[in-house]
Design an enzyme around this catalytic site. Sequence first.
Site, PDB file in Angstrom:
ATOM      1  N   ASP A 292       0.851  -1.201   0.000  1.00  0.00           N
ATOM      2  CA  ASP A 292       0.000   0.000   0.000  1.00  0.00           C
ATOM      3  C   ASP A 292       0.890   1.256   0.000  1.00  0.00           C
ATOM      4  OD1 ASP A 292      -2.517   1.176  -0.016  1.00  0.00           O
ATOM      5  OD2 ASP A 292      -2.717   1.174   2.166  1.00  0.00           O
TER       6      ASP A 292
ATOM      7  N   HIS B 290      -5.688  -5.788   0.930  1.00  0.00           N
ATOM      8  CA  HIS B 290      -5.779  -4.481   0.262  1.00  0.00           C
ATOM      9  C   HIS B 290      -4.455  -4.103  -0.414  1.00  0.00           C
ATOM     10  CE1 HIS B 290      -6.726  -0.175  -0.199  1.00  0.00           C
ATOM     11  NE2 HIS B 290      -5.532   0.059   0.306  1.00  0.00           N
TER      12      HIS B 290
ATOM     13  N   HIS C 197      -5.152   2.779  -6.822  1.00  0.00           N
ATOM     14  CA  HIS C 197      -6.274   2.520  -5.924  1.00  0.00           C
ATOM     15  C   HIS C 197      -7.600   2.386  -6.672  1.00  0.00           C
ATOM     16  CE1 HIS C 197      -3.778   2.971  -2.365  1.00  0.00           C
ATOM     17  NE2 HIS C 197      -4.809   2.568  -1.648  1.00  0.00           N
TER      18      HIS C 197
HETATM   19 ZN   LIG Z   1      -4.552   1.981   0.326  1.00  0.00          ZN
END
Ligand SMILES: [Zn+2]
Length: 367
Positions: A174, A274, A257
């Site tokens: 991320d 994620h 994203h």
């Molecule tokens: Zn993120």
Amino acid sequence: MKIPVKSVTSPKKFIIGKGLLANLNEYIKDLGDHAYVICDEFILDRAKEEAGRSIEEGGGKATFEKFNYECTQEEIDRNRRLAREAGANVIVGIGGGKTLDTAKSTAYYEKLPVVIFPTIASTDAPCTALAVIYKESGAFDRYLFLPSNPDVVLADTEILAAAPVRFFVAGIGDALATYFEARACYQANGDNLVLMKPSVTGLAIARTCYETVLENGVKAVEAVKQKVPTRAVQDTIEATIYMSGVGAEAGGLAAAHAIHNGMTAVPALHKAQHGEKVTFGLLAQLVLENAPKEELETVIHFIKAVGLPLTLKDLGVEEFVEAEWRKVAEDACAEGDTMGNMPFPVTPDDVYNAIVAANAIAESYHD
Ligand SMILES: [Zn+2]
């Protein structure tokens, strides 16, 4: 010429170090004397023992409640009711991203300060003024944009280093995308996460985030496999939890994203983290941008070195179904999603092609 309104938004305090749980009262006592603590089950007993004792010794009160696994409107409403019944004046969230989002949302609706205590460093959610609300089915429901960031974010390096390594690595994924998305959004003069223009500071934090994970990520992952919090672990956590969150909020998100959000609809990816999906979204973004080969290779080698999934197959996609990925591309370009922050127009066709090419490139670098 209209001068764009730019922003830097951040938690009021970010504290990182060892032993923060047992000293919790130190960091909440100025905000309230009755804490309502929403806590993940795995650490509930320890939190009651350590944080509960800290608060009681400081003359305050603490009410603990186990988090119910999903950040839904129902779960937020349940916690609001319980916090009010307890008479709490400060909300604390201890756990994973969904727990923290529930704490942030509960505090927002009850107009109370909130202290955020992540137990895994898997996303940049802790520092942001944003909560992701899900439906009971587990599907994405909506973003809840909050008027301010958490009052305090506490990153306890011992607890974060003891979490399963996969979460720690996902957080690096991320954080890896933050700079590239902020760079694109800055070029496009797009909207950052608080719907203002990306600031120089936001871009600088995002760049430092990238440099910090490149320098420390591999060293940190090896230390976390041994469950020891080294300096590389601490610096990596500062990047994955603080710089990634604040850098994204002030610098803006873009294709990585948006593609991640589209990917949440693919059944084969439901078990992917994620940050793992964002990593693939980043590869697709770099293909969309036709990023320099050297940059692409730096990213790919780093993905492999820290043990992030590289290809769609690594992510759990056994069979590539074109219709599913056409839908991903379509969703990634949905009105209001962050694809609009790319510095050039992007169509669902472009995204689909970038996904196919990114996966083929990833395969070509696979061991
Ligand atoms: Zn993120």
